[in-house]
Design a protein around this motif. Sequence first.
Motif, PDB file in Angstrom:
ATOM      1  N   MET A 120      11.844  22.451  -4.636  1.00  0.00           N
ATOM      2  CA  MET A 120      12.443  23.779  -4.623  1.00  0.00           C
ATOM      3  C   MET A 120      13.498  23.857  -3.530  1.00  0.00           C
ATOM      4  O   MET A 120      13.208  23.765  -2.349  1.00  0.00           O
ATOM      5  CB  MET A 120      11.364  24.839  -4.365  1.00  0.00           C
ATOM      6  CG  MET A 120      10.372  24.979  -5.514  1.00  0.00           C
ATOM      7  SD  MET A 120       8.864  25.863  -5.048  1.00  0.00           S
ATOM      8  CE  MET A 120       9.568  27.288  -4.266  1.00  0.00           C
TER       9      MET A 120
ATOM     10  N   GLU B 280       0.393  24.081  -1.075  1.00  0.00           N
ATOM     11  CA  GLU B 280       1.488  24.973  -0.694  1.00  0.00           C
ATOM     12  C   GLU B 280       2.456  24.219   0.189  1.00  0.00           C
ATOM     13  O   GLU B 280       2.068  23.519   1.121  1.00  0.00           O
ATOM     14  CB  GLU B 280       0.910  26.189   0.049  1.00  0.00           C
ATOM     15  CG  GLU B 280       1.947  27.224   0.429  1.00  0.00           C
ATOM     16  CD  GLU B 280       1.325  28.414   1.143  1.00  0.00           C
ATOM     17  OE1 GLU B 280       1.615  29.548   0.778  1.00  0.00           O
ATOM     18  OE2 GLU B 280       0.524  28.173   2.072  1.00  0.00           O
TER      19      GLU B 280
ATOM     20  N   GLU C 127       6.910  27.623   1.464  1.00  0.00           N
ATOM     21  CA  GLU C 127       6.103  28.727   0.952  1.00  0.00           C
ATOM     22  C   GLU C 127       5.203  29.303   2.031  1.00  0.00           C
ATOM     23  O   GLU C 127       4.973  30.516   2.090  1.00  0.00           O
ATOM     24  CB  GLU C 127       5.275  28.241  -0.241  1.00  0.00           C
ATOM     25  CG  GLU C 127       6.128  27.884  -1.461  1.00  0.00           C
ATOM     26  CD  GLU C 127       5.350  27.131  -2.513  1.00  0.00           C
ATOM     27  OE1 GLU C 127       4.261  26.609  -2.183  1.00  0.00           O
ATOM     28  OE2 GLU C 127       5.809  27.064  -3.666  1.00  0.00           O
TER      29      GLU C 127
ATOM     30  N   HIS D 202       4.318  30.257 -12.398  1.00  0.00           N
ATOM     31  CA  HIS D 202       5.058  30.686 -11.208  1.00  0.00           C
ATOM     32  C   HIS D 202       6.107  29.690 -10.732  1.00  0.00           C
ATOM     33  O   HIS D 202       7.089  30.069 -10.094  1.00  0.00           O
ATOM     34  CB  HIS D 202       4.072  30.990 -10.075  1.00  0.00           C
ATOM     35  CG  HIS D 202       3.501  29.767  -9.419  1.00  0.00           C
ATOM     36  ND1 HIS D 202       2.416  29.086  -9.947  1.00  0.00           N
ATOM     37  CD2 HIS D 202       3.865  29.096  -8.297  1.00  0.00           C
ATOM     38  CE1 HIS D 202       2.133  28.059  -9.177  1.00  0.00           C
ATOM     39  NE2 HIS D 202       2.990  28.037  -8.170  1.00  0.00           N
ATOM     40  N   ASP D 203       5.923  28.406 -11.020  1.00  0.00           N
ATOM     41  CA  ASP D 203       6.818  27.403 -10.460  1.00  0.00           C
ATOM     42  C   ASP D 203       7.847  26.860 -11.445  1.00  0.00           C
ATOM     43  O   ASP D 203       8.583  25.917 -11.122  1.00  0.00           O
ATOM     44  CB  ASP D 203       5.997  26.240  -9.888  1.00  0.00           C
ATOM     45  CG  ASP D 203       5.095  25.598 -10.940  1.00  0.00           C
ATOM     46  OD1 ASP D 203       4.963  26.175 -12.029  1.00  0.00           O
ATOM     47  OD2 ASP D 203       4.523  24.537 -10.647  1.00  0.00           O
ATOM     48  N   THR D 204       7.933  27.418 -12.636  1.00  0.00           N
ATOM     49  CA  THR D 204       8.869  26.913 -13.637  1.00  0.00           C
ATOM     50  C   THR D 204       9.690  28.066 -14.200  1.00  0.00           C
ATOM     51  O   THR D 204       9.151  28.938 -14.893  1.00  0.00           O
ATOM     52  CB  THR D 204       8.123  26.203 -14.788  1.00  0.00           C
ATOM     53  OG1 THR D 204       7.249  25.209 -14.250  1.00  0.00           O
ATOM     54  CG2 THR D 204       9.117  25.543 -15.735  1.00  0.00           C
TER      55      THR D 204
ATOM     56  N   SER E 287      14.358  26.883  -7.913  1.00  0.00           N
ATOM     57  CA  SER E 287      13.369  27.665  -7.179  1.00  0.00           C
ATOM     58  C   SER E 287      12.400  28.342  -8.130  1.00  0.00           C
ATOM     59  O   SER E 287      12.660  28.476  -9.322  1.00  0.00           O
ATOM     60  CB  SER E 287      14.060  28.722  -6.306  1.00  0.00           C
ATOM     61  OG  SER E 287      14.878  29.550  -7.102  1.00  0.00           O
ATOM     62  N   GLY E 288      11.270  28.769  -7.597  1.00  0.00           N
ATOM     63  CA  GLY E 288      10.265  29.478  -8.381  1.00  0.00           C
ATOM     64  C   GLY E 288       9.528  30.458  -7.498  1.00  0.00           C
ATOM     65  O   GLY E 288       9.875  30.653  -6.326  1.00  0.00           O
TER      66      GLY E 288
ATOM     67  N   THR F  25       6.305  31.800  -5.300  1.00  0.00           N
ATOM     68  CA  THR F  25       5.417  31.088  -4.379  1.00  0.00           C
ATOM     69  C   THR F  25       4.032  30.880  -4.954  1.00  0.00           C
ATOM     70  O   THR F  25       3.345  29.927  -4.593  1.00  0.00           O
ATOM     71  CB  THR F  25       5.312  31.848  -3.048  1.00  0.00           C
ATOM     72  OG1 THR F  25       4.868  33.191  -3.302  1.00  0.00           O
ATOM     73  CG2 THR F  25       6.646  31.889  -2.335  1.00  0.00           C
ATOM     74  N   SER F  26       3.599  31.758  -5.854  1.00  0.00           N
ATOM     75  CA  SER F  26       2.251  31.650  -6.409  1.00  0.00           C
ATOM     76  C   SER F  26       2.160  32.514  -7.659  1.00  0.00           C
ATOM     77  O   SER F  26       3.036  33.340  -7.938  1.00  0.00           O
ATOM     78  CB  SER F  26       1.208  32.125  -5.391  1.00  0.00           C
ATOM     79  OG  SER F  26       1.389  33.512  -5.111  1.00  0.00           O
TER      80      SER F  26
END
Length: 452
Positions: A1, A22, A26, A111-113, A127-128, A130-131
């Motif tokens: 990220m 993490e 983050e 959350h990350d895609t 970027s995505g 954090t959770s």
Amino acid sequence: MTDGYLGFAGVGPGTAGPSAGESSDEALVRRLKRLLLEEVDLHELGRLDEATRRTRLERVLNHLVSREGIILSTRERTSLVRRVVDEAVGLGVLEPILADPSVSEIMINGHDTVYVEKFGVLERIPSGFTSNEQLLQTIDRIVSTVNRRVDESSPMVDARLPPDARLPRGARVNVVLPPLALRGPTVTIRLFPRRYGMDELMARGAVDKATAELLAAAVRARLNIVVSGGTASGKTTMLNALSAYIPEHERIVTIEDAAELSLAQEHVVQLETRPANVEGRGAITIRDLVRNSLRMRPDRIVVGEVRGGEALDMLQAMNTGHEGSLTTVHANTTDDALSRMETLASLSEVEIPFHALRDQVNSSIDLIVQLVRGPDGTRRVVEVAYLSSRRREEFALSRIVHWDNPLRAFVRHPLHHQLAARLVERGEELPDGFVVADEHSGVDAGGGVAWS
């Protein structure tokens, strides 16, 4: 990220390490959000407008970054502060994406895609969120603006977001939560397109001048037009462009699942469907609105898309005094569009013989405009055809224009004599570049003439 505020030079000695799974980036964002909550009065912030609230939070965060000894470049600090504020009071990583006018759709797969569509092409952003918790918080902020909720008891929601400072065009948002979505919360945000005129579509190569003039004449002459194409092929954009040729003095009723159309005329009534409430009651469908629109004295009915039994009501409206109506349908070819309209009409609760449905289609539809989105993201009219069959005859389409991909050119065909006669009767001149087929030459007379 990596997005400017990530991969920073270093942090102060008091920084807590990241938890399992993490990253250090983050962890820092999470820590600054916790410190921010300790420093500000949320009740006081709630009374401020968004711009003032963001300015105050940025000032507090800059002080916190300096106090904690976090070593960052000016660019990294600015990006970090922006991200923390976005996650604290805004829409997180969506904020800079929504500010990008080239983005037409946002797709979040956990959350990350995060993927976006730009000029018809999908690309993943680095970027995505954090959770999943941060993503869920953002989802709640989005749907709460339209008094909707999404949770385990109601894990799906489809809603229209009205235009505001963050979404000047408005958007349609679809959310699916676990356990239905296996990889985490899934969000699809379709940003409503701005209104493109036919001149802009010609400049983009979506249609040529002669075809645009023919379609404009067809709208003014009150021919019923169906815009056909696949998902994201530009059907709504074309519908908007065609609607611009409806005369100002006519009363127009638009009917949509989510109000995307933006007509320039003054006398426009916009209707929008309503989903069922949490008890499963109160739904208002496209079909309900089409039926009701007939009592509203419309000169034209514009339906954003037919996908069910409302096709029968739309065909009957076109055939009973509401000439010049427009709609769209999902289909891959002009032939498929006719078959699909016939099939959709059969889905109504009214039992109508098959040959009677064919009669309805033949008597109602005049032109079909077929759109395709190419591999490079370009949207283009690939065929315009006139439905020349009548009553209960087999469907007969007379091709007017088609896009020849090897030639990279629009190819024009002689106009069916019935179409030419109808245009002339309504006071329209035939566009330059078209000739009229001989009445006895068949459905599709002669070869075409290529125009780049």
